[in-house]
Design a protein around this motif. Sequence first.
Motif, PDB file in Angstrom:
ATOM      1  N   GLY A  42       0.615  -0.907  -0.294  1.00 43.67           N
ATOM      2  CA  GLY A  42      -0.121  -0.053   0.323  1.00 43.67           C
ATOM      3  C   GLY A  42       0.880   1.108  -0.025  1.00 43.67           C
ATOM      4  N   ASP A  43       1.874   0.637  -0.195  1.00 42.27           N
ATOM      5  CA  ASP A  43       3.282   2.554  -0.326  1.00 42.27           C
ATOM      6  C   ASP A  43       3.251   2.997  -1.126  1.00 42.27           C
ATOM      7  OD1 ASP A  43       3.403   2.333   2.464  1.00 42.27           O
ATOM      8  OD2 ASP A  43       5.726   1.592   2.697  1.00 42.27           O
ATOM      9  N   ILE A  44       3.175   4.364  -1.338  1.00 46.02           N
ATOM     10  CA  ILE A  44       3.454   5.315  -2.391  1.00 46.02           C
ATOM     11  C   ILE A  44       4.362   5.496  -3.056  1.00 46.02           C
ATOM     12  CG2 ILE A  44       1.955   6.554  -3.753  1.00 46.02           C
ATOM     13  CD1 ILE A  44       0.583   4.454  -3.205  1.00 46.02           C
ATOM     14  N   GLY A  45       5.377   5.639  -4.385  1.00 49.94           N
ATOM     15  CA  GLY A  45       5.999   6.765  -4.504  1.00 49.94           C
ATOM     16  C   GLY A  45       5.929   6.870  -6.266  1.00 49.94           C
ATOM     17  N   THR A  46       7.085   7.467  -6.010  1.00 47.48           N
ATOM     18  CA  THR A  46       7.538   7.713  -7.769  1.00 47.48           C
ATOM     19  C   THR A  46       8.684   7.423  -8.120  1.00 47.48           C
ATOM     20  OG1 THR A  46       6.475  10.063  -6.659  1.00 47.48           O
ATOM     21  CG2 THR A  46       7.553   9.990  -8.478  1.00 47.48           C
ATOM     22  N   VAL A  47       8.572   6.655  -9.413  1.00 45.93           N
ATOM     23  CA  VAL A  47       9.612   6.835  -9.988  1.00 45.93           C
ATOM     24  C   VAL A  47      10.603   7.349 -10.324  1.00 45.93           C
ATOM     25  CG1 VAL A  47      10.198   5.679 -12.633  1.00 45.93           C
ATOM     26  CG2 VAL A  47       8.052   4.939 -11.194  1.00 45.93           C
ATOM     27  N   GLN A  48      11.721   7.530 -10.032  1.00 48.19           N
ATOM     28  CA  GLN A  48      12.766   8.593 -10.731  1.00 48.19           C
ATOM     29  C   GLN A  48      13.591   8.082 -11.717  1.00 48.19           C
ATOM     30  OE1 GLN A  48      13.198  11.090  -8.318  1.00 48.19           O
ATOM     31  NE2 GLN A  48      11.345  10.715  -7.787  1.00 48.19           N
ATOM     32  N   TYR A  49      13.546   6.873 -12.059  1.00 48.21           N
ATOM     33  CA  TYR A  49      14.796   6.388 -13.348  1.00 48.21           C
ATOM     34  C   TYR A  49      14.065   5.001 -13.109  1.00 48.21           C
ATOM     35  CZ  TYR A  49      18.475   6.437 -11.306  1.00 48.21           C
ATOM     36  OH  TYR A  49      20.032   6.270 -10.152  1.00 48.21           O
ATOM     37  N   VAL A  50      14.684   4.549 -14.025  1.00 44.91           N
ATOM     38  CA  VAL A  50      14.997   2.634 -14.200  1.00 44.91           C
ATOM     39  C   VAL A  50      16.288   3.039 -14.716  1.00 44.91           C
ATOM     40  CG1 VAL A  50      14.829   1.119 -15.714  1.00 44.91           C
ATOM     41  CG2 VAL A  50      12.644   2.622 -15.350  1.00 44.91           C
ATOM     42  N   ASP A  51      17.647   2.442 -13.788  1.00 46.70           N
ATOM     43  CA  ASP A  51      18.398   1.716 -14.101  1.00 46.70           C
ATOM     44  C   ASP A  51      19.240   1.071 -15.366  1.00 46.70           C
ATOM     45  OD1 ASP A  51      18.651  -0.375 -13.472  1.00 46.70           O
ATOM     46  OD2 ASP A  51      19.340   0.038 -11.542  1.00 46.70           O
ATOM     47  N   ASP A  52      20.432   1.191 -15.319  1.00 45.62           N
ATOM     48  CA  ASP A  52      20.602  -0.080 -16.756  1.00 45.62           C
ATOM     49  C   ASP A  52      20.305  -1.463 -15.922  1.00 45.62           C
ATOM     50  OD1 ASP A  52      21.354   2.001 -17.876  1.00 45.62           O
ATOM     51  OD2 ASP A  52      23.859   2.112 -17.439  1.00 45.62           O
ATOM     52  N   ALA A  53      20.511  -2.236 -14.585  1.00 43.98           N
ATOM     53  CA  ALA A  53      20.026  -2.997 -14.381  1.00 43.98           C
ATOM     54  C   ALA A  53      18.619  -3.086 -14.566  1.00 43.98           C
ATOM     55  CB  ALA A  53      20.619  -3.289 -13.470  1.00 43.98           C
ATOM     56  N   GLY A  54      17.689  -2.666 -15.033  1.00 43.71           N
ATOM     57  CA  GLY A  54      15.951  -2.801 -15.380  1.00 43.71           C
ATOM     58  C   GLY A  54      15.680  -2.505 -13.640  1.00 43.71           C
ATOM     59  N   GLN A  55      16.285  -1.943 -12.742  1.00 47.31           N
ATOM     60  CA  GLN A  55      15.932  -1.528 -11.387  1.00 47.31           C
ATOM     61  C   GLN A  55      14.945  -0.220 -11.669  1.00 47.31           C
ATOM     62  OE1 GLN A  55      18.317  -2.366  -8.244  1.00 47.31           O
ATOM     63  NE2 GLN A  55      18.483  -4.503  -8.733  1.00 47.31           N
ATOM     64  N   ILE A  56      13.963  -0.341 -11.167  1.00 46.65           N
ATOM     65  CA  ILE A  56      13.243   0.663 -10.583  1.00 46.65           C
ATOM     66  C   ILE A  56      13.635   1.557  -9.839  1.00 46.65           C
ATOM     67  CG2 ILE A  56      11.052   2.651 -10.961  1.00 46.65           C
ATOM     68  CD1 ILE A  56       9.739  -0.641 -12.104  1.00 46.65           C
ATOM     69  N   GLN A  57      14.045   2.618  -9.662  1.00 52.69           N
ATOM     70  CA  GLN A  57      14.581   3.366  -8.906  1.00 52.69           C
ATOM     71  C   GLN A  57      13.468   4.643  -8.296  1.00 52.69           C
ATOM     72  OE1 GLN A  57      17.358   3.308  -6.998  1.00 52.69           O
ATOM     73  NE2 GLN A  57      17.843   1.333  -8.573  1.00 52.69           N
ATOM     74  N   MET A  58      13.265   4.433  -6.645  1.00 47.93           N
ATOM     75  CA  MET A  58      11.752   5.657  -5.869  1.00 47.93           C
ATOM     76  C   MET A  58      12.509   6.634  -5.492  1.00 47.93           C
ATOM     77  SD  MET A  58       9.577   3.628  -8.106  1.00 47.93           S
ATOM     78  CE  MET A  58       7.838   4.226  -6.721  1.00 47.93           C
ATOM     79  N   ARG A  59      11.773   6.881  -5.277  1.00 51.08           N
ATOM     80  CA  ARG A  59      11.386   8.299  -3.832  1.00 51.08           C
ATOM     81  C   ARG A  59       9.941   7.824  -3.579  1.00 51.08           C
ATOM     82  NH1 ARG A  59      11.416  13.271  -5.940  1.00 51.08           N
ATOM     83  NH2 ARG A  59       8.814  13.455  -5.646  1.00 51.08           N
ATOM     84  N   TRP A  60       9.668   6.587  -2.186  1.00 47.79           N
ATOM     85  CA  TRP A  60       9.184   6.022  -1.446  1.00 47.79           C
ATOM     86  C   TRP A  60       8.236   7.091  -0.193  1.00 47.79           C
ATOM     87  CZ3 TRP A  60       6.694   2.138  -2.879  1.00 47.79           C
ATOM     88  CH2 TRP A  60       6.665   1.194  -3.665  1.00 47.79           C
ATOM     89  N   ARG A  61       6.965   7.544  -0.198  1.00 46.81           N
ATOM     90  CA  ARG A  61       7.018   8.982   0.435  1.00 46.81           C
ATOM     91  C   ARG A  61       6.890   8.678   2.189  1.00 46.81           C
ATOM     92  NH1 ARG A  61       0.574   9.940  -1.685  1.00 46.81           N
ATOM     93  NH2 ARG A  61       1.093  10.481  -4.098  1.00 46.81           N
ATOM     94  N   ARG A  62       7.282   7.415   2.050  1.00 42.92           N
ATOM     95  CA  ARG A  62       7.625   6.953   3.511  1.00 42.92           C
ATOM     96  C   ARG A  62       9.236   7.016   3.744  1.00 42.92           C
ATOM     97  NH1 ARG A  62       6.171   2.461   7.238  1.00 42.92           N
ATOM     98  NH2 ARG A  62       4.418   2.033   6.015  1.00 42.92           N
ATOM     99  N   GLY A  63       9.761   8.233   2.896  1.00 43.33           N
ATOM    100  CA  GLY A  63      10.860   8.250   2.933  1.00 43.33           C
ATOM    101  C   GLY A  63      12.185   7.288   2.427  1.00 43.33           C
ATOM    102  N   SER A  64      12.069   6.222   2.033  1.00 44.21           N
ATOM    103  CA  SER A  64      12.808   5.625   1.817  1.00 44.21           C
ATOM    104  C   SER A  64      13.405   5.873   0.470  1.00 44.21           C
ATOM    105  CB  SER A  64      12.524   3.999   0.974  1.00 44.21           C
ATOM    106  OG  SER A  64      13.415   3.081   1.143  1.00 44.21           O
ATOM    107  N   ARG A  65      14.667   5.261  -0.602  1.00 45.98           N
ATOM    108  CA  ARG A  65      14.461   5.550  -1.568  1.00 45.98           C
ATOM    109  C   ARG A  65      15.275   4.151  -2.543  1.00 45.98           C
ATOM    110  NH1 ARG A  65      15.275  10.494  -3.731  1.00 45.98           N
ATOM    111  NH2 ARG A  65      15.517  12.246  -2.113  1.00 45.98           N
ATOM    112  N   LEU A  66      14.170   2.846  -1.760  1.00 46.22           N
ATOM    113  CA  LEU A  66      14.854   1.717  -1.924  1.00 46.22           C
ATOM    114  C   LEU A  66      14.062   1.294  -3.914  1.00 46.22           C
ATOM    115  CD1 LEU A  66      16.134  -1.226  -1.170  1.00 46.22           C
ATOM    116  CD2 LEU A  66      13.772  -1.873  -0.223  1.00 46.22           C
ATOM    117  N   ALA A  67      14.747   0.293  -4.111  1.00 49.46           N
ATOM    118  CA  ALA A  67      14.708   0.009  -5.879  1.00 49.46           C
ATOM    119  C   ALA A  67      13.194  -0.772  -5.559  1.00 49.46           C
ATOM    120  CB  ALA A  67      15.501   0.181  -6.767  1.00 49.46           C
ATOM    121  N   LEU A  68      12.449  -0.849  -7.201  1.00 48.87           N
ATOM    122  CA  LEU A  68      11.854  -1.787  -6.842  1.00 48.87           C
ATOM    123  C   LEU A  68      12.308  -2.879  -8.554  1.00 48.87           C
ATOM    124  CD1 LEU A  68       8.367  -0.003  -7.684  1.00 48.87           C
ATOM    125  CD2 LEU A  68       9.115  -2.150  -5.754  1.00 48.87           C
ATOM    126  N   ILE A  69      12.284  -4.027  -8.366  1.00 56.60           N
ATOM    127  CA  ILE A  69      12.988  -5.040  -8.882  1.00 56.60           C
ATOM    128  C   ILE A  69      11.428  -5.615 -10.387  1.00 56.60           C
ATOM    129  CG2 ILE A  69      14.648  -7.188  -9.334  1.00 56.60           C
ATOM    130  CD1 ILE A  69      15.366  -6.128  -6.733  1.00 56.60           C
TER     131      ILE A  69
END
Length: 84
Positions: A42-69
Amino acid sequence: MANLDTVISLREEVLALRKQYDAGTIIELIEMQDPWSNLRSGDIGTVQYVDDAGQIQMRWRRGSRLALIPGVDSFKIVVHEEHV
C-alpha cells in the motif's frame, strides 16, 4: 562474457521498462521481496528513473529510496506521469 543477442535483448528490456515507468509515474507497492525493507503493502512512491540493470529507482513517501525489481517485487501504477 554475454553474447551479443543477450546484450541486445537486455537493452531492449530496459528501454521498454523506461517507457512504461517514466519519471514521475506514481507506484503503489503490493509486495516487496526485501525482508529488511521498512516498506509495506500500500505504500506509494514516485519513479525517479529506470537504471541500466532494469531496476526502478523510487522515492517513497515513507522516505525510502529503495528500488523496485520487476519480476521480483509486486507493484502497480496508480497515476502515469502524463496524468499528473
